[in-house]
Design an enzyme around this catalytic site. Structure first.
Site, PDB file in Angstrom:
ATOM      1  N   SER A 250      96.736  27.818  77.760  1.00 36.31           N
ATOM      2  CA  SER A 250      96.451  29.026  78.554  1.00 36.31           C
ATOM      3  C   SER A 250      97.117  28.984  79.928  1.00 36.31           C
ATOM      4  CB  SER A 250      94.938  29.194  78.744  1.00 36.31           C
ATOM      5  OG  SER A 250      94.709  30.288  79.616  1.00 36.31           O
TER       6      SER A 250
ATOM      7  N   THR B 265      89.832  34.398  75.286  1.00 34.45           N
ATOM      8  CA  THR B 265      91.031  34.478  74.473  1.00 34.45           C
ATOM      9  C   THR B 265      90.723  34.028  73.051  1.00 34.45           C
ATOM     10  OG1 THR B 265      93.386  33.918  74.430  1.00 34.45           O
ATOM     11  CG2 THR B 265      91.902  32.181  75.192  1.00 34.45           C
TER      12      THR B 265
ATOM     13  N   LYS C  81      87.334  36.870  71.215  1.00 35.21           N
ATOM     14  CA  LYS C  81      87.201  38.212  71.796  1.00 35.21           C
ATOM     15  C   LYS C  81      86.131  39.055  71.097  1.00 35.21           C
ATOM     16  CE  LYS C  81      91.871  38.433  73.720  1.00 35.21           C
ATOM     17  NZ  LYS C  81      93.113  39.216  73.848  1.00 35.21           N
TER      18      LYS C  81
ATOM     19  N   ASP D 119      93.634  44.247  78.483  1.00 33.85           N
ATOM     20  CA  ASP D 119      94.949  44.036  77.860  1.00 33.85           C
ATOM     21  C   ASP D 119      95.811  45.313  77.896  1.00 33.85           C
ATOM     22  OD1 ASP D 119      94.646  41.368  77.265  1.00 33.85           O
ATOM     23  OD2 ASP D 119      93.873  41.719  75.238  1.00 33.85           O
TER      24      ASP D 119
ATOM     25  N   GLY E 193      96.376  44.071  64.683  1.00 39.00           N
ATOM     26  CA  GLY E 193      95.325  43.101  65.014  1.00 39.00           C
ATOM     27  C   GLY E 193      94.584  43.502  66.274  1.00 39.00           C
ATOM     28  N   GLY E 194      93.911  42.537  66.862  1.00 37.80           N
ATOM     29  CA  GLY E 194      93.071  42.796  68.036  1.00 37.80           C
ATOM     30  C   GLY E 194      93.863  43.313  69.214  1.00 37.80           C
TER      31      GLY E 194
ATOM     32  N   ALA F 161      96.716  48.544  54.986  1.00 44.00           N
ATOM     33  CA  ALA F 161      95.312  48.973  55.065  1.00 44.00           C
ATOM     34  C   ALA F 161      94.717  48.684  56.444  1.00 44.00           C
ATOM     35  CB  ALA F 161      94.490  48.267  53.980  1.00 44.00           C
TER      36      ALA F 161
HETATM   37  P1  NDP Z   1      95.684  39.078  65.412  1.00 46.60           P
HETATM   38  O1  NDP Z   1      95.575  37.787  64.686  1.00 46.60           O
HETATM   39  O2  NDP Z   1      94.461  39.882  65.683  1.00 46.60           O
HETATM   40  O3  NDP Z   1      96.709  40.056  64.607  1.00 46.60           O
HETATM   41  C1  NDP Z   1      97.890  39.554  64.111  1.00 46.60           C
HETATM   42  C2  NDP Z   1      98.782  40.689  63.633  1.00 46.60           C
HETATM   43  O4  NDP Z   1     100.060  40.113  63.313  1.00 46.60           O
HETATM   44  C3  NDP Z   1      98.303  41.386  62.377  1.00 46.60           C
HETATM   45  O5  NDP Z   1      98.712  42.734  62.416  1.00 46.60           O
HETATM   46  C4  NDP Z   1      99.060  40.631  61.270  1.00 46.60           C
HETATM   47  O6  NDP Z   1      99.278  41.405  60.115  1.00 46.60           O
HETATM   48  C5  NDP Z   1     100.378  40.407  61.960  1.00 46.60           C
HETATM   49  N1  NDP Z   1     101.135  39.266  61.427  1.00 46.60           N
HETATM   50  C6  NDP Z   1     100.815  37.958  61.521  1.00 46.60           C
HETATM   51  N2  NDP Z   1     101.786  37.195  60.935  1.00 46.60           N
HETATM   52  C7  NDP Z   1     102.725  38.065  60.457  1.00 46.60           C
HETATM   53  C8  NDP Z   1     103.967  37.907  59.765  1.00 46.60           C
HETATM   54  N3  NDP Z   1     104.436  36.713  59.433  1.00 46.60           N
HETATM   55  N4  NDP Z   1     104.667  39.034  59.470  1.00 46.60           N
HETATM   56  C9  NDP Z   1     104.214  40.259  59.814  1.00 46.60           C
HETATM   57  N5  NDP Z   1     103.057  40.461  60.469  1.00 46.60           N
HETATM   58  C10 NDP Z   1     102.322  39.384  60.788  1.00 46.60           C
HETATM   59  O7  NDP Z   1      96.475  38.719  66.780  1.00 46.60           O
HETATM   60  P2  NDP Z   1      96.338  39.480  68.165  1.00 46.60           P
HETATM   61  O8  NDP Z   1      96.374  40.935  67.901  1.00 46.60           O
HETATM   62  O9  NDP Z   1      95.224  38.914  68.944  1.00 46.60           O
HETATM   63  O10 NDP Z   1      97.688  39.014  68.919  1.00 46.60           O
HETATM   64  C11 NDP Z   1      98.952  39.532  68.538  1.00 46.60           C
HETATM   65  C12 NDP Z   1      99.998  39.075  69.553  1.00 46.60           C
HETATM   66  O11 NDP Z   1      99.762  39.635  70.835  1.00 46.60           O
HETATM   67  C13 NDP Z   1     100.035  37.555  69.759  1.00 46.60           C
HETATM   68  O12 NDP Z   1     101.381  37.149  69.788  1.00 46.60           O
HETATM   69  C14 NDP Z   1      99.414  37.386  71.134  1.00 46.60           C
HETATM   70  O13 NDP Z   1      99.897  36.230  71.796  1.00 46.60           O
HETATM   71  C15 NDP Z   1      99.872  38.646  71.838  1.00 46.60           C
HETATM   72  N6  NDP Z   1      99.019  39.024  72.996  1.00 46.60           N
HETATM   73  C16 NDP Z   1      99.595  39.073  74.232  1.00 46.60           C
HETATM   74  C17 NDP Z   1      98.861  39.427  75.341  1.00 46.60           C
HETATM   75  C18 NDP Z   1      99.522  39.459  76.691  1.00 46.60           C
HETATM   76  O14 NDP Z   1      98.809  39.577  77.694  1.00 46.60           O
HETATM   77  N7  NDP Z   1     100.843  39.379  76.779  1.00 46.60           N
HETATM   78  C19 NDP Z   1      97.429  39.761  75.237  1.00 46.60           C
HETATM   79  C20 NDP Z   1      96.917  39.692  73.879  1.00 46.60           C
HETATM   80  C21 NDP Z   1      97.696  39.326  72.810  1.00 46.60           C
HETATM   81  P3  NDP Z   1      98.167  41.534  58.934  1.00 46.60           P
HETATM   82  O15 NDP Z   1      97.253  42.635  59.347  1.00 46.60           O
HETATM   83  O16 NDP Z   1      98.991  41.829  57.754  1.00 46.60           O
HETATM   84  O17 NDP Z   1      97.463  40.179  58.857  1.00 46.60           O
END
Ligand code: NDP
Length: 270
Positions: A14, A61, A65, A102, A129-130, A155
């Site tokens: 972090s 983090t 969350k 965020d 995702g989140g 989905a």
């Molecule tokens: P989640 O685990 O909640 O979501 C992950 C997402 O990535 C899902 O949509 C998932 O798809 C997709 N995914 C994962 N692996 C693959 C792959 N190989 N190919 C295609 N899609 C993929 O993660 P978060 O939403 O929490 O975080 C996402 C990103 O945002 C991270 O990199 C995180 O570091 C960044 N972030 C940055 C912040 C900042 O302040 N700069 C703040 C918060 C997050 P599926 O639905 O199919 O599983």
């Protein structure tokens, strides 16, 4: 001295302690900020202990969350919409208020730091995702014309579109009109997983933005440049801006972010 902390598991990576130490030095606010590795099934207990020992606020983090949303006593609208809490404010009576900074952080980075125009623009967001949930309402509030979602598991994107029920938000379909801004909100760059990215999505002069930063963003940014994006940015500015928003919620003081982004940029190059 007022105490703050970031809770995660793992937490060693972090950057938040460094960012908040820079904010505190710059603003003259007297506070300490540490990183807490909470057990995966023990977030609520860890936070309550921290507050009992004088903690005034926390960042949250991965993977806590959603636990944070369930733990707080009151939820701010941004956190409700995001379905996740990344900032906890300890009120004077000891109650915990959950917020999510965020999306505000992303919009501020785009508008104030990078000069990206959002008004009436078409935006493609990859991921569901989140983090994506957290950025959608602030993007819509900033006046974008349309947001389309594309995700590995369609989905998951469809359920976000249904939950938001906003006429400007829908699913990306192949051969849609190209976009002015393409945001990568997947964690593919972190996990190193293979991903299929949509072709031909950049309008002339379009911008690309990856929510992840440093090495994790490199693959997406390279792809965006190859696809003809005018500019491609990682999410380091968002990271600092979301932290600045948390700092403001806790202290009522807004730190300047440009020098802190510069410091962090040097850190990640080491
Ligand atoms: P989640 O685990 O909640 O979501 C992950 C997402 O990535 C899902 O949509 C998932 O798809 C997709 N995914 C994962 N692996 C693959 C792959 N190989 N190919 C295609 N899609 C993929 O993660 P978060 O939403 O929490 O975080 C996402 C990103 O945002 C991270 O990199 C995180 O570091 C960044 N972030 C940055 C912040 C900042 O302040 N700069 C703040 C918060 C997050 P599926 O639905 O199919 O599983």
């Amino acid at each position: 001295m007022d105490r703050y902390a970031v809770f995660g598991n793992p937490i060693g990576h972090s950057r938040s302690p460094r960012i908040h130490a820079l904010f505190a030095a710059q603003t003259g606010e007297e506070l300490s900020y540490s990183a807490v590795m909470a057990p995966r099934d023990g977030f609520a207990v860890a936070v309550r202990q921290f507050v009992a020992r004088g903690g005034r606020g926390a960042n949250v983090t991965v993977p806590f969350k959603l636990d944070a949303l369930a733990t707080v006593d009151a939820v701010a609208p941004a956190a409700q919409r995001a379905g996740a809490v990344n900032t906890i404010i300890v009120e004077l009576d000891g109650r915990l208020r959950g917020d999510n900074t965020d999306g505000t952080g992303l919009v501020r980075d785009l508008l104030a730091n990078l000069g990206v125009v959002l008004d009436a623009r078409r935006v493609l967001v990859i991921g569901a995702g989140g983090a994506v949930r957290g950025i959608l309402q602030p993007l819509l509030d900033a006046g974008v014309g349309a947001v389309r979602l594309a995700n590995r598991t369609p989905a998951n994107a469809a359920s976000i579109v249904a939950a938001f029920a906003d006429p400007r938000l829908g699913l990306h379909v192949a051969n849609e009109r190209p976009y002015d801004l393409v945001i990568n909100g997947t964690s593919a760059g972190l996990t190193g997983g293979e991903r299929a990215l949509p072709e031909g999505v950049f309008a002339t002069g379009a911008t690309a933005y990856d929510l992840s930063y440093g090495a994790a963003a490199a693959g997406f940014l390279r792809w965006a440049n190859d696809q003809g994006a005018r500019a491609a940015y990682d999410g380091l500015g968002m990271l600092v801006e979301q932290a600045a928003e948390s700092f403001w919620l806790w202290r009522g003081v807004r730190p300047a972010t440009a020098s802190v982004i510069e410091h962090l940029r040097k850190d990640i190059q080491i």
